[in-house]
Design a protein around this motif. Structure first.
Motif, PDB file in Angstrom:
ATOM      1  N   PHE A 122       0.829  -1.214   0.000  1.00  0.00           N
ATOM      2  CA  PHE A 122       0.000   0.000   0.000  1.00  0.00           C
ATOM      3  C   PHE A 122       0.861   1.262   0.000  1.00  0.00           C
ATOM      4  O   PHE A 122       0.577   2.220  -0.742  1.00  0.00           O
ATOM      5  N   MET A 123       1.898   1.292   0.830  1.00  0.00           N
ATOM      6  CA  MET A 123       2.721   2.496   0.959  1.00  0.00           C
ATOM      7  C   MET A 123       3.360   2.888  -0.366  1.00  0.00           C
ATOM      8  O   MET A 123       3.366   4.069  -0.745  1.00  0.00           O
ATOM      9  N   LEU A 124       3.882   1.891  -1.095  1.00  0.00           N
ATOM     10  CA  LEU A 124       4.501   2.205  -2.380  1.00  0.00           C
ATOM     11  C   LEU A 124       3.448   2.690  -3.365  1.00  0.00           C
ATOM     12  O   LEU A 124       3.661   3.660  -4.103  1.00  0.00           O
ATOM     13  N   SER A 125       2.283   2.026  -3.369  1.00  0.00           N
ATOM     14  CA  SER A 125       1.210   2.434  -4.281  1.00  0.00           C
ATOM     15  C   SER A 125       0.713   3.836  -3.951  1.00  0.00           C
ATOM     16  O   SER A 125       0.429   4.643  -4.848  1.00  0.00           O
ATOM     17  N   PHE A 126       0.598   4.147  -2.660  1.00  0.00           N
ATOM     18  CA  PHE A 126       0.122   5.467  -2.234  1.00  0.00           C
ATOM     19  C   PHE A 126       1.117   6.557  -2.631  1.00  0.00           C
ATOM     20  O   PHE A 126       0.735   7.604  -3.168  1.00  0.00           O
ATOM     21  N   ASP A 127       2.386   6.320  -2.381  1.00  0.00           N
ATOM     22  CA  ASP A 127       3.407   7.338  -2.705  1.00  0.00           C
ATOM     23  C   ASP A 127       3.581   7.500  -4.210  1.00  0.00           C
ATOM     24  O   ASP A 127       3.963   8.576  -4.677  1.00  0.00           O
ATOM     25  N   HIS A 128       3.343   6.423  -4.965  1.00  0.00           N
ATOM     26  CA  HIS A 128       3.370   6.495  -6.432  1.00  0.00           C
ATOM     27  C   HIS A 128       4.615   7.241  -6.927  1.00  0.00           C
ATOM     28  O   HIS A 128       4.510   8.247  -7.646  1.00  0.00           O
ATOM     29  N   PRO A 129       5.792   6.769  -6.526  1.00  0.00           N
ATOM     30  CA  PRO A 129       6.994   7.577  -6.774  1.00  0.00           C
ATOM     31  C   PRO A 129       7.451   7.628  -8.223  1.00  0.00           C
ATOM     32  O   PRO A 129       8.153   8.575  -8.605  1.00  0.00           O
ATOM     33  N   PHE A 130       7.043   6.646  -9.023  1.00  0.00           N
ATOM     34  CA  PHE A 130       7.578   6.566 -10.386  1.00  0.00           C
ATOM     35  C   PHE A 130       6.549   7.025 -11.420  1.00  0.00           C
ATOM     36  O   PHE A 130       5.338   7.043 -11.163  1.00  0.00           O
ATOM     37  N   ASP A 178     -11.462   7.277   4.413  1.00  0.00           N
ATOM     38  CA  ASP A 178     -11.719   7.023   5.833  1.00  0.00           C
ATOM     39  C   ASP A 178     -10.473   7.314   6.666  1.00  0.00           C
ATOM     40  O   ASP A 178     -10.061   6.519   7.503  1.00  0.00           O
ATOM     41  N   GLU A 179      -9.875   8.451   6.398  1.00  0.00           N
ATOM     42  CA  GLU A 179      -8.748   8.965   7.183  1.00  0.00           C
ATOM     43  C   GLU A 179      -7.584   7.983   7.285  1.00  0.00           C
ATOM     44  O   GLU A 179      -6.969   7.816   8.331  1.00  0.00           O
ATOM     45  N   GLY A 180      -7.297   7.293   6.177  1.00  0.00           N
ATOM     46  CA  GLY A 180      -6.129   6.410   6.131  1.00  0.00           C
ATOM     47  C   GLY A 180      -6.296   5.086   6.845  1.00  0.00           C
ATOM     48  O   GLY A 180      -5.295   4.416   7.152  1.00  0.00           O
ATOM     49  N   ASP A 181      -7.533   4.678   7.104  1.00  0.00           N
ATOM     50  CA  ASP A 181      -7.777   3.375   7.735  1.00  0.00           C
ATOM     51  C   ASP A 181      -7.489   2.288   6.704  1.00  0.00           C
ATOM     52  O   ASP A 181      -8.221   2.128   5.727  1.00  0.00           O
ATOM     53  N   LEU A 182      -6.428   1.509   6.928  1.00  0.00           N
ATOM     54  CA  LEU A 182      -6.007   0.509   5.956  1.00  0.00           C
ATOM     55  C   LEU A 182      -6.793  -0.794   6.043  1.00  0.00           C
ATOM     56  O   LEU A 182      -6.509  -1.735   5.300  1.00  0.00           O
ATOM     57  N   THR A 183      -7.778  -0.855   6.934  1.00  0.00           N
ATOM     58  CA  THR A 183      -8.534  -2.096   7.100  1.00  0.00           C
ATOM     59  C   THR A 183      -9.134  -2.572   5.782  1.00  0.00           C
ATOM     60  O   THR A 183      -9.109  -3.774   5.486  1.00  0.00           O
ATOM     61  N   TYR A 184      -9.649  -1.642   4.994  1.00  0.00           N
ATOM     62  CA  TYR A 184     -10.279  -2.010   3.723  1.00  0.00           C
ATOM     63  C   TYR A 184      -9.272  -2.707   2.802  1.00  0.00           C
ATOM     64  O   TYR A 184      -9.555  -3.751   2.222  1.00  0.00           O
ATOM     65  N   PHE A 185      -8.112  -2.080   2.674  1.00  0.00           N
ATOM     66  CA  PHE A 185      -7.099  -2.619   1.765  1.00  0.00           C
ATOM     67  C   PHE A 185      -6.561  -3.948   2.280  1.00  0.00           C
ATOM     68  O   PHE A 185      -6.396  -4.903   1.511  1.00  0.00           O
ATOM     69  N   ILE A 186      -6.300  -4.032   3.573  1.00  0.00           N
ATOM     70  CA  ILE A 186      -5.767  -5.263   4.158  1.00  0.00           C
ATOM     71  C   ILE A 186      -6.758  -6.406   3.976  1.00  0.00           C
ATOM     72  O   ILE A 186      -6.382  -7.520   3.576  1.00  0.00           O
ATOM     73  N   ALA A 187      -8.045  -6.132   4.241  1.00  0.00           N
ATOM     74  CA  ALA A 187      -9.066  -7.179   4.105  1.00  0.00           C
ATOM     75  C   ALA A 187      -9.162  -7.656   2.660  1.00  0.00           C
ATOM     76  O   ALA A 187      -9.261  -8.871   2.397  1.00  0.00           O
ATOM     77  N   ALA A 188      -9.138  -6.711   1.713  1.00  0.00           N
ATOM     78  CA  ALA A 188      -9.233  -7.089   0.304  1.00  0.00           C
ATOM     79  C   ALA A 188      -8.031  -7.922  -0.120  1.00  0.00           C
ATOM     80  O   ALA A 188      -8.168  -8.933  -0.829  1.00  0.00           O
ATOM     81  N   GLN A 189      -6.835  -7.531   0.322  1.00  0.00           N
ATOM     82  CA  GLN A 189      -5.636  -8.269  -0.060  1.00  0.00           C
ATOM     83  C   GLN A 189      -5.593  -9.653   0.591  1.00  0.00           C
ATOM     84  O   GLN A 189      -5.143 -10.621  -0.018  1.00  0.00           O
TER      85      GLN A 189
END
Length: 271
Positions: free
Chosen positions: A93-101, A151-162
């Motif tokens: 998630f962190m890499l996808s969020f920062d989208h550095p490239f 939802d203010e950065g609540d990663l529960t959604y992403f974690i559950a989906a993954q």
């Protein structure tokens, strides 16, 4: 990825991974392995209608954020215990969020997930097909990402989906292994039934032909494989041809033998 599993994650390693996964795919090859720089227009994530779904942090923040990502991935951020699979998902998630490239962020994030799992000794991850499932469930992936932002950065959604994706990948792997075990047992039974009529060299050839239907066998190749004379190799191949298991075709000044098109059916194998 296997050879990098023991390496600590660093911004340089992330850049190298990005170079590897984007080789030959970028409009500007010079951007491979290079995070966007201050002053460059940040690449945003948009939907099919051109609406901005995610605007990544300013490029000025990328060096600090990449260091924070690496510290978390390496377990050096001072956080309390994080389950290994959750750590790997958060790194993704962190890499996808920062989208550095400029491009290839999704591919890089998925590789970082694999790196994190392997680095934490979850070796089975190497055999899971995560990317295939993510492509099939892109809408679900995107929604889980957006829910976290909304939802203010609540990663529960992403974690559950993954976790759902990983669970399905494990199920798919078990199904694949079950099929392969069944096929192997069927092959062993079929070959055992022929054991009274074939020698061990012919049985080995048929086992190879089942796995590689496009294989070609010659007198010379069979002779070398089993360390027998040319005449013995020719006799083996001609006998298999006579039993309707191989087909002889001209090749150069001699012949080659190919598995018959319905070899599995001839041997009584299903699938």
């Amino acid at each position: 990825m296997g050879e990098l599993r023991g390496e600590p994650l660093t911004p340089a390693l992330i850049a190298e991974i990005h170079r590897i996964v984007t080789e030959g795919t970028l409009d500007d090859p010079a951007t491979a392995g290079r995070p966007q720089l201050p002053g460059e227009e940040r690449v945003v994530v948009m939907d099919m209608e051109g609406n901005v779904l995610h605007a990544p942090p300013p490029a000025e923040q990328l060096p600090e954020r990449m260091e924070a990502l690496c510290a978390f991935a390496n377990g050096e951020s001072g956080t309390s215990y994080v389950p290994p699979v959750v750590r790997a998902i958060v790194v993704h998630f962190m890499l996808s969020f920062d989208h550095p490239f400029v491009d290839g962020n999704g591919r890089t994030a998925r590789v970082l997930f694999y790196w994190s799992m392997l680095n934490q000794d979850y070796w089975l991850t190497e055999f899971l097909s995560i990317s295939r499932l993510l492509k099939r469930k892109q809408a679900q992936y995107g929604r889980s990402f957006l829910h976290c932002e909304q939802d203010e950065g609540d990663l529960t959604y992403f974690i559950a989906a993954q976790l759902g994706i990983i669970s399905q990948a494990i199920t798919d792997l078990h199904d694949y292994l079950d099929r392969k075990v069944s096929q192997t047992r069927n092959l062993q039974r079929a070959v055992s039934a022929l054991a009274g009529h074939l020698n061990h060299r012919q049985i080995a050839l048929l086992q190879n032909a089942i796995k590689k239907p496009d294989a070609r066998y010659t007198v010379r190749s069979h002779s070398r494989s089993h360390n027998v004379t040319v005449q013995t190799a020719r006799t083996d191949l001609q006998a298999l041809e006579g039993q309707g298991l191989l087909t002889r075709v001209p090749e150069g000044r001699g012949f080659a033998w190919l598995p018959v098109g319905d070899l599995r059916k001839v041997l009584g194998l299903s699938g």
